[in-house]
Design an enzyme around this catalytic site. Sequence first.
Site, mmCIF file in Angstrom:
data_model
loop_
_atom_site.group_PDB
_atom_site.id
_atom_site.type_symbol
_atom_site.label_atom_id
_atom_site.label_comp_id
_atom_site.label_asym_id
_atom_site.label_seq_id
_atom_site.Cartn_x
_atom_site.Cartn_y
_atom_site.Cartn_z
ATOM 1 N N ASP A 191 -7.981 10.145 -1.019
ATOM 2 C CA ASP A 191 -7.341 9.215 -1.944
ATOM 3 C C ASP A 191 -8.320 8.132 -2.377
ATOM 4 O OD1 ASP A 191 -5.213 8.472 -3.515
ATOM 5 O OD2 ASP A 191 -4.281 7.208 -2.000
ATOM 6 N N LYS A 242 -0.654 -4.030 8.260
ATOM 7 C CA LYS A 242 0.073 -3.080 7.414
ATOM 8 C C LYS A 242 1.313 -2.641 8.175
ATOM 9 C CE LYS A 242 -1.989 0.159 4.997
ATOM 10 N NZ LYS A 242 -2.675 1.435 4.633
ATOM 11 N N GLY A 300 0.835 -1.188 0.000
ATOM 12 C CA GLY A 300 0.000 0.000 0.000
ATOM 13 C C GLY A 300 0.867 1.233 0.000
ATOM 14 N N GLY A 301 0.248 2.410 -0.080
ATOM 15 C CA GLY A 301 1.008 3.644 -0.105
ATOM 16 C C GLY A 301 1.808 3.858 1.153
ATOM 17 N N MET A 302 1.335 3.273 2.268
ATOM 18 C CA MET A 302 2.000 3.501 3.545
ATOM 19 C C MET A 302 2.849 2.322 3.976
ATOM 20 S SD MET A 302 2.139 6.085 5.544
ATOM 21 C CE MET A 302 2.320 6.665 7.221
ATOM 22 N N GLY A 303 2.875 1.258 3.203
ATOM 23 C CA GLY A 303 3.709 0.141 3.605
ATOM 24 C C GLY A 303 3.266 -1.174 3.004
ATOM 25 N N GLN A 304 3.871 -2.258 3.489
ATOM 26 C CA GLN A 304 3.586 -3.606 3.029
ATOM 27 C C GLN A 304 2.424 -4.179 3.835
ATOM 28 O OE1 GLN A 304 5.529 -4.819 0.511
ATOM 29 N NE2 GLN A 304 4.312 -6.686 0.292
ATOM 30 N N VAL A 305 1.535 -4.896 3.157
ATOM 31 C CA VAL A 305 0.364 -5.478 3.808
ATOM 32 C C VAL A 305 0.475 -6.998 3.777
ATOM 33 C CG1 VAL A 305 -2.156 -5.561 3.878
ATOM 34 C CG2 VAL A 305 -0.998 -3.507 3.040
#
Length: 915
Positions: free
Chosen positions: A144, A41, A21-26
Site C-alpha cells: 500500500d 493507532k 488511517g486505513g486500520m483505525g483512528q490515530v
Amino acid sequence: MLLSAGTKLGVYEVLSPLGAGGMGQVYKALDTKLDREVAIKILPAEVSQDAEHLSRFAREAKILASLNHPHIAQIYGEIDTDGGESEGEESFDLHGLVMELVPGETLANIMKRGPVPVELAVRYGRQIAEALEAAHEKGVVHRDLKPANVMVTPDGPQGRMVKVLDFGLAVMPVPAAVVPSDRSHAPTLTLSPTSAGFLLGTTAYMSPEQASGQLVDKRTDIWAFGVLLWEMLTGKHLFEGNTVAHVVADVLRGDINFKALPDETPASLRTLIRRCLDRDPHTRLRDIGEARVALLNHEMHLEPPEPRVSSLKNAAPAWIAAGLAFTVAVALGVVHFRETPPVQEPVRFQIAPPEKTSFTNTGVISPDGQRIVFVVRNSDGRTMLWVRALDSLEAHPVVGSEGATLGPFWSPDGQYIGFAVNGIPGRLKKVLAAGGTPQTLCEYVGAFREGSWNREGVIVFGVDASGMWRAPENGGTAVQVTAIDGARSEVQHSGPRFLPDGRRFLYHRLSRQAENQGTYIGSVTAGPGQQDLKRLTDIETDVVYAPAGGKEYLLYVKDGALESVPFDSDRGVITGTPVVVSDDVGLTGTYGWFSASANGTLVFRSERDAVAPNQLLWYDRTGKEVGRLGAQNEPSSNELQLSPDGKTIAVTRGDRFARNGTRVWTAELSRGIFSRLNSSGGTETATTIAPDGHVIFSSSLNGALGDIYWMPMGGVDAPELLLKSATQKHPSSVSFDGKYLIYDDHHPTQHEDLWILPLAAPATGDRKPIPFVATAAGESFGQFSPDSKWIAYSSVESGRTEVYVQGFAPDHSPAVGGGKWQISSAGGDKPRWRRDGKELYYLAPDRTLMAVPIRGGASLSPGVAAPLFQTRAAGYFPYDVGADGRFLINTLPEPNASVPTPITVFLNWAAGFTK
C-alpha cells in the site's frame, strides 16, 4: 468512538487526534513514563471484537517490530485496555499500537504544491527504496505504498528525511463514501491479503497484477514506487478517474505519458521509471535495491562538482562517478521498453452491502453497465431496493420499495427499475432509479419469478402458480403468455430475458420430467398454447443472455459454477463449448446470483457466506428468549406448525434434492432432532399437523402444481393424496376434532380463496371440498379455533391485509356460520389461536406480535389488540403458540451475526474468451 484530549490509556495520555488511517483512528499522545510524544493507532470500536481484524492488527505490530530501519516509522508497543488500567481512568475496551510520532508532513501534502524538484525527488526516492529494501529482505511486502504513507521530516542535521508508514496495510471494508478527489488518499480495496482473485491496495497505486486479482510479491511495491517517482516529478496523478472502477481500468490499460516528465529528468532516471512501470512483472525491475543504487548514483552525480584541477588523478572520482552512472543507465536500458497498446483487460472489484444491511442474493446491473440495483435486508428484517452507481462508493435506498422480492430488473434506458412485492395479491411495480414514488403496473396471483423489459414498452414476468405474463410499462391488465402444463409435469416458469429483437425471450420451464425441463424461447406475440416447445438447453437453472466483446453468450449456474457458452440469437442456437467464468456463484431456486449488462459488465455473488441461519427460538409474552429448538447451525425454516398436543413440530426447509425447493422436516419437541418426513420427490410447502399425528402438506409430487398430501409423522408410509386439482393449494389448519382441513386455493382470477376439505373418507372415496370464503379480494392463512366454531384468517378486502374471524358451519355450502369480526385495524396477518381459545394473535406489518382477548360462547366477543413484543420473524408462516403459552418463532439472526460475501463486479468479463 473518538477519544477526547486527556483520555488516559495506561501510561499514555491522549493529546489530540491526528487523523484516520486505513486500520483505525490515530492520536497524538504523551508517554507519561518516558516523557515523550508518541502516535497511537486505535482499532475501530465496531471491529475491536472481531478476531479476524484483531489478528491483522497483531500482524501489523509484528511486522513493524521486525523492521528496525531509520526510514521506517518504529513501533514502541501495544495497547489493550480491556476495560481500563487503573482507578480513575476511563473504562475502554480498546486495542492499538504505540508508534514513533514522526514530525513533518506527508509526501501527499508536499505534492499538492506542485512537482518536487529532481534533486529532492531523487533523495526522497532513494530513502523510500532503502526502506522497501529493508522490508523485502525480511520477506515483507508493503502493498500500500502511496504518498499519504510517506512522511517527510523537517530539516535536520542530515537534511529532510523520509519515513515510510503503515507496513501493516489495513484490511477494512471500502467505506460507503464518494471517492476523494485526492487519489493519494483513495480508499483501499481489500479482502484477503494473500489469496488470488482479490484486489488489495490503494486504487491509483495498485500494480496491474493486484488489479487483476493475482497473487503479488515485492514487484507490486516496485510498481507503486515507480508511480510515486512519476508523480513527484510531474506533480500530477498518473492514474485518474471519476470512480474506483475507472482508476483500476486505467491501471490495467491506460497510457503512461512518460513525455510528461520534466525536461531536466536524466535519461537514466526515465529508464528507471519505465522499468518500474512495466506492466509485465516478469520484465519489471527485479529488485528495489537496483533502484536504490541507481538513485544513489544520481545523488552523487547531482552533488556540486569538485573544484576544477589539472591533475587527472584528482579528477578521477568525478569521471568514475559519471562512468558508473552511465553504466547503471545502460544496464537498466538493456530491456526493450515499449508500452503495451491499450487492451480490454478484465477488471474485478467488490462492493459490500450498505451499513446495517445484508444482501439477499446479488445485484442486477443496468443495461449500460453503470448502476447496480440489489435487494437488501435491513436491520429490522424487511427487504427493500438499493441502487449504487459504479462511479460512486455510495448506495442509496429506493423509497417505497419495501417488501421487494428477488429479481428486480431495469428498463432498457436504465431510467426505471421494475420490481415486485409478493402478497395477496402480488403487485408488479416500477420506480425511477433516481428516486420517486413507485407506480403499480398490475397485480398477479402467486410468487414473482423475475422480469424483463423490452424497448417497445412490454414487460414479461414469471409467476410460479401460472407461467409467464406480459404487462405494459405504463400499467394495465396483465395478459398470460405461457401456461404451466400439467401434462408435461411442469411446476414453474421463470427467468425471462428478452433477446435483441425485443419479441422473443428466454425463459426456464421447471418440470418433474427431465426431458421437458430446461430453457425455451418464448414470444410475446404468442399465447399459452402457441409457444414453441423446442428446448434450447436442458440446463436446470435460469439462463441469461449476455452480449460482450462483440459476441453473444448465455450465462447460467451449473454445479455451483457460473458458466458461459457462445450463442447466436438470430438463429436461436448455442454455437460453442461452455467455459467456467467463476467457480462459486450462489443460487436461489433456479435464480442464479449474477447479472450481465449489454456492454460486458458482469456482477455476481458467491454462495460461500458466513451467514448465520434463522433459528427456532422460544419467547415468553415479554419477548424474552427462553429457549432454542434444534441445533445452532441447522438450515433455516420457512414455516412451522406445532401439533395439537404440543409434542411435535413440522417445518419446511430448503432442500437441493427437491430441485432447490423445500421439504417437510419433523421433530419431537423434547428431543429437538429434525428428520426429513419422506424421501419421495417433489417440492413440499405449507405443512400442518392433524390431531391423529398425520402431517399434511402441499407437494409437487408426480408433476402436480401443488396438490395436498398427508402421511403419518413417523414417515413410514408413502404420502397419500388428499386433494388433486389444476390449481395450487396451501393447507393451513386442521380442526381440533380432526374432521376438517382448511386450505387456500390459488384461483386464477380471484386470487386466493379459503376452502374446507372433510378428512373422513366418504364411501365413494372422493372427498368433496366446500367453499368457506371465496371472493375477489384474496383470503389466506385460515386457522380453526380450539372449539372448531370459528376460523380466523387474513384478507385484503379492505385494501390492506387484515385479520378477520368468521363463524364455521360445516353443514353449509359455503361453510360460513353467523357473525364476522375484523380483528386488526392497522394491518395484520397470519393469525394463531391460544390453545384455550381465549386469545388470538397475529403479526402487525412491522412484525410486532399482537394479542387480542377473545370471549367465546354463542357469539364471539373480541377485545382490543395490544402489542406483546417486536419479533424478527421470517418465513411463510413463521410462528406458533405452544400449549404453555410460549411462542416459537422462526427468528432472523441479529444484524451483526451475518457477514455475507460481497458482490463482485467483473468488467470486460469475456475478454479472456474472445482473444
